[in-house]
Enzyme design. Structure first.
Site, PDB file in Angstrom:
ATOM      1  N   THR A 191     -23.161 -45.606  -9.529  1.00 41.04           N
ATOM      2  CA  THR A 191     -24.558 -45.716  -9.123  1.00 41.04           C
ATOM      3  C   THR A 191     -24.986 -44.436  -8.402  1.00 41.04           C
ATOM      4  O   THR A 191     -24.144 -43.690  -7.891  1.00 41.04           O
ATOM      5  CB  THR A 191     -24.770 -46.962  -8.233  1.00 41.04           C
ATOM      6  OG1 THR A 191     -23.889 -46.888  -7.117  1.00 41.04           O
ATOM      7  CG2 THR A 191     -24.518 -48.240  -9.020  1.00 41.04           C
ATOM      8  N   THR A 249     -26.663 -43.183  -5.480  1.00 43.69           N
ATOM      9  CA  THR A 249     -26.341 -42.782  -4.101  1.00 43.69           C
ATOM     10  C   THR A 249     -24.833 -42.685  -3.911  1.00 43.69           C
ATOM     11  O   THR A 249     -24.333 -41.739  -3.292  1.00 43.69           O
ATOM     12  CB  THR A 249     -26.952 -43.772  -3.096  1.00 43.69           C
ATOM     13  OG1 THR A 249     -28.372 -43.800  -3.283  1.00 43.69           O
ATOM     14  CG2 THR A 249     -26.627 -43.385  -1.664  1.00 43.69           C
ATOM     15  N   CYS A 250     -24.124 -43.638  -4.456  1.00 40.17           N
ATOM     16  CA  CYS A 250     -22.667 -43.680  -4.314  1.00 40.17           C
ATOM     17  C   CYS A 250     -22.010 -42.462  -4.962  1.00 40.17           C
ATOM     18  O   CYS A 250     -21.086 -41.863  -4.408  1.00 40.17           O
ATOM     19  CB  CYS A 250     -22.115 -44.955  -4.950  1.00 40.17           C
ATOM     20  SG  CYS A 250     -22.941 -46.471  -4.399  1.00 40.17           S
ATOM     21  N   SER A 251     -22.486 -42.093  -6.142  1.00 40.95           N
ATOM     22  CA  SER A 251     -21.865 -41.013  -6.916  1.00 40.95           C
ATOM     23  C   SER A 251     -22.340 -39.631  -6.505  1.00 40.95           C
ATOM     24  O   SER A 251     -21.629 -38.645  -6.708  1.00 40.95           O
ATOM     25  CB  SER A 251     -22.164 -41.204  -8.409  1.00 40.95           C
ATOM     26  OG  SER A 251     -21.590 -42.395  -8.885  1.00 40.95           O
ATOM     27  N   LEU A 279     -19.576 -40.936  -1.978  1.00 42.89           N
ATOM     28  CA  LEU A 279     -18.211 -40.639  -2.421  1.00 42.89           C
ATOM     29  C   LEU A 279     -17.902 -39.143  -2.376  1.00 42.89           C
ATOM     30  O   LEU A 279     -16.882 -38.744  -1.808  1.00 42.89           O
ATOM     31  CB  LEU A 279     -17.960 -41.223  -3.817  1.00 42.89           C
ATOM     32  CG  LEU A 279     -16.563 -41.001  -4.390  1.00 42.89           C
ATOM     33  CD1 LEU A 279     -15.471 -41.549  -3.489  1.00 42.89           C
ATOM     34  CD2 LEU A 279     -16.468 -41.640  -5.777  1.00 42.89           C
TER      35      LEU A 279
END
Length: 182
Positions: free
Chosen positions: A53, A55-57, A61
């Site tokens: 996703t 924001t996560c990627s 992270l």
């Protein structure tokens, strides 16, 4: 809120590379427990709504991955990324992100996340049950510091991000180190 709490005892179903297995998919199932990940270590655990996703990627992270040396210098042994995704998805995401430092933990059934009180519905995005975004510093299985995004609820219209960022967690660790030195 959760500072001082002991992590729930869970068994995670992971996939690990095994060179003795021939063919295009040289992986086997391996059950790993909460203790396997957290016992006897000081770690950063961060959990997010889903692998791959935006924001996560793009931010969370990579920020933890690229900042690993700074975390290690402040006494962090490991950094773990958890999501309510299965081991296949988490491993592919780790590969796609080129992870060398952060290790992924698949909470495929959401049991750990549920016991942490962080399981939310994201049906409004077609995700189903997922984790609310948070981070924690965990020392030998006990939460030392807790960083939860505001607005915990089902089908939240936004994806808050900031409190659980690598920068915020690193700032806390720096302040803690100053307090320890004083």
């Amino acid at each position: 809120m959760k500072t001082g709490q002991t992590l729930p005892k869970i068994t995670f179903q992971t996939r690990v590379r095994d060179e003795s297995i021939e063919g295009p998919n040289p992986f086997r199932w391996e059950a790993k427990t909460t203790d396997d990940y957290f016992a006897g270590k000081r770690v950063v655990l961060f959990s997010l709504p889903g692998a791959f996703t935006p924001t996560c990627s793009t931010y969370q992270l990579p920020g933890f991955e690229n900042g690993f040396a700074d975390f290690a210098a402040l006494g962090v042994d490991e950094i773990y990324c958890m999501s309510v995704n299965d081991a296949f998805v988490m491993n592919k995401w780790a590969e796609a992100q080129g992870l060398k430092n952060v290790k992924v933990i698949p909470d495929g059934s959401g049991e750990f996340t549920r016991r942490m009180g962080m399981l939310v519905r994201k049906d409004n995005l077609g995700f189903g049950l997922r984790s609310w975004r948070y981070a924690a510093i965990v020392n030998d299985g006990k939460i030392e510091a807790w960083f939860e995004e505001p607005g915990l609820c089902d089908n939240h219209g936004e994806d808050p991000y900031g409190i659980s960022s690598p920068e915020t967690v690193l700032d806390w660790l720096r302040e803690d180190a100053k307090g320890q030195a004083a």
